[in-house]
Structures are given as structure tokens and as C-alpha cells.
Write an enzyme that holds these catalytic residues in place. Structure first.
Site, short mmCIF file in Angstrom:
data_model
loop_
_atom_site.label_atom_id
_atom_site.label_comp_id
_atom_site.label_asym_id
_atom_site.label_seq_id
_atom_site.Cartn_x
_atom_site.Cartn_y
_atom_site.Cartn_z
N LYS A 10 57.30 72.02 55.05
CA LYS A 10 58.05 73.26 55.32
C LYS A 10 59.53 72.96 55.40
O LYS A 10 59.97 71.84 55.66
CB LYS A 10 57.57 73.90 56.63
CG LYS A 10 57.74 73.04 57.90
CD LYS A 10 59.12 73.05 58.51
CE LYS A 10 59.21 72.20 59.76
NZ LYS A 10 60.61 71.99 60.22
N PRO A 99 58.29 63.26 53.77
CA PRO A 99 58.96 62.21 54.55
C PRO A 99 58.45 62.16 55.99
O PRO A 99 58.15 63.19 56.60
CB PRO A 99 60.43 62.62 54.52
CG PRO A 99 60.57 63.49 53.31
CD PRO A 99 59.26 64.19 53.15
N VAL A 100 58.33 60.95 56.52
CA VAL A 100 57.89 60.75 57.90
C VAL A 100 59.08 60.94 58.82
O VAL A 100 60.17 60.41 58.58
CB VAL A 100 57.29 59.34 58.08
CG1 VAL A 100 56.93 59.09 59.54
CG2 VAL A 100 56.05 59.19 57.19
N ALA A 101 58.89 61.72 59.92
CA ALA A 101 59.96 62.03 60.87
C ALA A 101 61.19 62.56 60.17
O ALA A 101 62.32 62.23 60.50
CB ALA A 101 60.32 60.79 61.70
N GLY A 103 61.79 66.05 59.53
CA GLY A 103 62.12 67.45 59.77
C GLY A 103 61.39 68.42 58.86
O GLY A 103 61.76 69.59 58.77
N MET A 104 60.32 67.95 58.18
CA MET A 104 59.56 68.81 57.28
C MET A 104 58.12 68.99 57.74
O MET A 104 57.28 69.50 57.00
CB MET A 104 59.60 68.24 55.86
CG MET A 104 61.01 68.19 55.28
SD MET A 104 61.02 67.63 53.56
CE MET A 104 60.31 69.07 52.74
N GLY A 106 55.64 66.87 58.34
CA GLY A 106 54.60 66.15 57.63
C GLY A 106 53.43 65.79 58.52
O GLY A 106 52.27 65.92 58.12
N ALA A 109 51.52 68.90 59.23
CA ALA A 109 50.77 69.29 58.04
C ALA A 109 49.48 68.49 57.94
O ALA A 109 48.41 69.03 57.62
CB ALA A 109 51.62 69.08 56.79
N ASP A 141 54.21 73.19 65.10
CA ASP A 141 54.34 73.43 63.66
C ASP A 141 52.99 73.44 62.94
O ASP A 141 52.93 73.76 61.75
CB ASP A 141 55.22 72.35 63.02
CG ASP A 141 56.68 72.47 63.41
OD1 ASP A 141 57.07 73.55 63.91
OD2 ASP A 141 57.43 71.50 63.21
#
Length: 315
Positions: A10, A99-101, A103-104, A106, A109, A141
Site C-alpha cells: 500500500k 520492502p521490509v520496514a 512504509g508499505m 509488507g 500484507a 494495516d
């Protein structure tokens, strides 16, 4: 038997952050936007007594915890407990692209994907409303990763309202070296507000709301108007903790992006482009700039976690 679930990352096209609450959280006006860049989680029935086991492949795989702290493992155990299953014997393989850590969301998800994959593997038929409740127990999230599309998240972000959206939007995500801790970014946001003299508590900072101009841009399919309305209240904190992100933002806008912001708590930077061709050009320029570790062009919105057909990635 195995079940593979694809789940989107996201970007927060608006992240309005209220003041610090007594419970340690902040009220949010969080406009989530699901993009095609995503992870896959494959659930395979385990031998009796093995419990939940994990493996991971892909970029940043070595940064993914393979213990009880992993949200995918927690999701499997939570679903099993909800249904009164004697054991959650399952192997979860995570094929990472998010990407890990970064801000998306992951990790969130992957938690959502594990809920859907285990529900299908164990033939539980859990109603979506119940999966959303379980997702909210896992993290703020996680519910959005289940539903995808575009939605306004209130409360901690877990109370979702789907939003109307027209058209397809083209994005570029610039991946930084290393991650940023979401709690650390929120703490820095509070510190900066205190330093500025505005106060940081929920009695001093107004409860945020969705920006009408941003909602209208999404409903109209107007990429230029959406670019002008992009906002992230955590961006000053992310830039304070990682000043080099300013150079990444300049590189992307200098390459033709029509909008740019730090994604969520960072350090991934998100760029909105006018079309697919422009997005590829921005991604190439970012990679050449040396201001980020990688850059990916993608699009959205896309649906949430769903069982796939075909061969899973990373197996």
C-alpha cells in the site's frame, strides 16, 4: 496440498495523524491505496506436531523474521485458535517483493495473506467480516491488505470505509537502504510537534479527517489533482530521522514525477507519474541517481489478498 495468496503493498495517499492518545496510539485519517507491487504467501500442510514453520525468499529476505514475531505465523495461529483447531501445523513460504520496514505494510500484507491462505488450506470458510476482525487484532494495516482497492482508515487505521476511485494510477517506489521503525517515526512526529510548540497530545492536536480535494481527485480519476493533494503528516519525522530521503524526493520530481511523498512511516518514497511510460522513466532516473537502492514502477489500485492460480514465486 498448497494454497498461494497474492497480496498488495500500500501507499498512503493521505496520512493525517492526530495527537497521542492515552493508549499510546494516534487517531488517523489514512487513505490507503493498494498497488500491484506485492508479496505471495504459500501455505502447505505440515506434519502433525510441527506447528507453524516459515521460509522466505526474495529481496530483503534476510531481514524477515522467521520466528513467532512474524505476522504471518501469528495470523495462522490466531485463525486456528478462533476455530478451535487443536494445532496449526502449516508451513508458510513468503515470496518477498515489498520492502521490509519500508512504509508499505509488507509485514501486514503477509499477515493478511496468511489468514486467507490458511483459511483456504484448512477449508474453514471464515466470513470476511470475521477475517477483518482477526486482521485488526494482528495490526492496524492488516485489514486493508485483505480488502485492497482504496479505502479510508480511521481509528488506528483499522476501521475501513471503501472509497470510490476511477482509472488507473502509475506509481514508482524508491527503496532506501535499511528500514525505519514505525513507532520511532511516530515518536519523532510527537517530538517535532512539541518542539514546534503545538503540543502532541490528542487534546492539543485536532482529530484528522480525509481531504475533500483528495477524495474528489480519486473519484474523478484525476492524477494531477491527486498529485497536488498527496500529504503525509509523518513525512517531516521520517526526513528528520533519515535526511537523505530529501535527495530521493528531489530526484524523482526532477525526473518528471507529478507528485511525491514518503510512503507511510518510510523510508520508501512514492512518486505518482502521469502514465506508465513516465513511471518507467522516473524509475530509471531514480536508479541512476544513486539516491536509492532500487526503484520499481507499478500501478493501482488493485484488489486485496486473493488465492492465485499458477506457479507461486520464489519456490
Amino acid at each position: 496440498m498448497t494454497v498461494t495468496v497474492r497480496v498488495p503493498a500500500k501507499v498512503n495517499v493521505q496520512l493525517g495523524v492526530g495527537g497521542l492518545r492515552a493508549d499510546g496510539f494516534h487517531d488517523l485519517a489514512n487513505v490507503f491505496f493498494a498497488v500491484a507491487l506485492g508479496d505471495e504467501v504459500t501455505a502447505t500442510a505440515g506434519e502433525p506436531g510441527t506447528g507453524v514453520t516459515l521460509s522466505c525468499a526474495g529481496p530483503d529476505a534476510d531481514a524477515v523474521p522467521l520466528d513467532d514475531s512474524n505476522l504471518a505465523a501469528r495470523a495462522a495461529r490466531l485463525l486456528a485458535a478462533h476455530h478451535g483447531l487443536a494445532a496449526a501445523d502449516v508451513h508458510l513460504h513468503i515470496a518477498k517483493a515489498v520492502p521490509v520496514a519500508g512504509g508499505m505494510a509488507g509485514g501486514s500484507a503477509d499477515g493478511a495473506a496468511a489468514l486467507v491462505a490458511c483459511d483456504a488450506l484448512w477449508k474453514l470458510g471464515t466470513p470476511v467480516e470475521v477475517l477483518l476482525e482477526l486482521a485488526a487484532e494482528l495490526g492496524s494495516d492488516v485489514p486493508f491488505a485483505l480488502v485492497g482497492g482504496v479505502a479510508l482508515g480511521r481509528g488506528r487505521g483499522e476501521i475501513l470505509e471503501p472509497l470510490p476511485v476511477a482509472g488507473t494510477y502509475h506509481w514508482v517506489f524508491a527503496v532506501a537502504d535499511g528500514g525505519l521503525s514505525t513507532p520511532a517515526v511516530f515518536r519523532e512526529c510527537d517530538r517535532l510537534r512539541e518542539e514546534a510548540g503545538t503540543g502532541s497530545s490528542d487534546t492539543e492536536v485536532a482529530t484528522p479527517d480525509a481531504d475533500p480535494a483528495l477524495l474528489a481527485a480519486l473519484a474523478d480519476g484525476d492524477a494531477a489533482a491527486l498529485a497536488a493533494a498527496l500529504t503525509n503528516d509523518l513525512q517531516p519525522a521520517a526526513l528528520s530521522l533519515r535526511p537523505a530521503l530529501a535527495a530521493t524526493l528531489r530526484a524523482g520530481t526532477g525526473a518528471g514525477a507529478i507528485g511525491a511523498l514518503v510512503s507511510g512511516s518510510g523510508p520508501t518514497c512514492a512518486f505518482l507519474a502521469k502514465d506508465a511510460e513516465a513511471a518507467e522513466a522516473v524509475a530509471a532516473a531514480l536508479r541512476a541517481s544513486g539516491s536509492c537502492r532500487a526503484a520499481h514502477a507499478t500501478y493501482g489500485p488493485v484488489p486485496g489478498a486473493a488465492v492465485t492460480v499458477g506457479e507461486p514465486r520464489g519456490q
